[in-house]
Design an enzyme around this catalytic site. Structure first.
Site, short mmCIF file in Angstrom:
data_model
loop_
_atom_site.label_atom_id
_atom_site.label_comp_id
_atom_site.label_asym_id
_atom_site.label_seq_id
_atom_site.Cartn_x
_atom_site.Cartn_y
_atom_site.Cartn_z
N ARG A 66 0.82 -0.67 -0.29
CA ARG A 66 0.28 -0.35 -0.04
C ARG A 66 0.86 0.99 0.03
O ARG A 66 0.43 2.19 -0.53
CB ARG A 66 -0.93 -0.08 1.12
CG ARG A 66 -2.05 -1.50 0.56
CD ARG A 66 -3.22 -1.34 2.43
NE ARG A 66 -2.28 -1.18 3.32
CZ ARG A 66 -2.33 -2.64 3.91
NH1 ARG A 66 -2.49 -3.44 3.12
NH2 ARG A 66 -1.29 -2.41 5.50
N GLU A 103 2.27 -6.68 14.10
CA GLU A 103 0.86 -6.44 15.02
C GLU A 103 0.96 -8.34 14.83
O GLU A 103 1.17 -7.86 15.73
CB GLU A 103 0.65 -5.17 14.08
CG GLU A 103 -1.04 -5.50 15.23
CD GLU A 103 -1.98 -4.35 15.04
OE1 GLU A 103 -2.33 -4.06 15.44
OE2 GLU A 103 -1.93 -4.06 13.18
#
Length: 183
Positions: A66, A103
């Protein structure tokens, strides 16, 4: 172009939150809804271009995947080269690599070993700053090649995950357009 709370609120409101994606307990901030909103996407790019147009940046580094969406038009608008940082086996020439934690797991990033020259001024671009793993690995790759990361920029920051500290520990300032506190 104006830098106002209204513009930033339009950007923030265009980002969709998806619970339990890609894993249970993760609240995913989806930028595809921002991209689908012509006004929000235009405001995002205009604010980034305004911030970096006069900073003599040699190359914009975009992180897979992205980050490419924002890095490519930004590089074009400010007259800089574009360098992709990718996951393994995606770049055809000789590469160097760096492992990192994120994460919800770990991964490896690569950059062409000849993509950045010593002392080039580099801007690192990604869509999201969470734990700082992707950005940290990208910064280390750039620094290993001799580039000077003048700043790392993100559309979204999740301050609760403390990714900014990881970036600052590498001697790089950061800037984010919007943040989502506590998540």
């Amino acid at each position: 172009m104006f830098m106002s709370d209204d513009a930033l609120q339009i950007i923030k409101n265009s980002i969709t939150s998806i619970p339990d994606y890609p894993l249970p307990g993760i609240l995913f901030r989806d930028i595809t809804s921002l991209l689908e909103n012509a006004q929000a996407f235009h405001l995002t790019m205009s604010l980034l271009i305004e911030r970096y147009k006069d900073q003599q940046i040699d190359k914009v580094v975009g992180t897979e995947a992205r980050g490419f969406i924002f890095a490519a038009p930004l590089a074009l608008a400010i007259g800089a080269g574009l360098v992709p940082v990718r996951k393994p086996s995606k770049l055809p020439r000789d590469t160097i690599q760096e492992g990192y934690s994120l994460e919800y797991g770990s991964d490896v990033l690569q950059i062409h070993s000849d993509a950045i020259q010593k002392d080039e001024r580099i801007l690192l671009v990604d869509d999201l700053l969470a734990t700082g793993g992707t950005a940290g690995a990208s910064i280390k790759l750039i620094q290993r090649l001799g580039g000077k990361v003048i700043e790392s920029v993100f559309v979204i920051e999740l301050p609760a995950l403390k990714g900014a500290q990881k970036i600052h520990d590498l001697g790089v300032p950061h800037y984010s357009l919007v943040s989502f506190e506590g998540e």
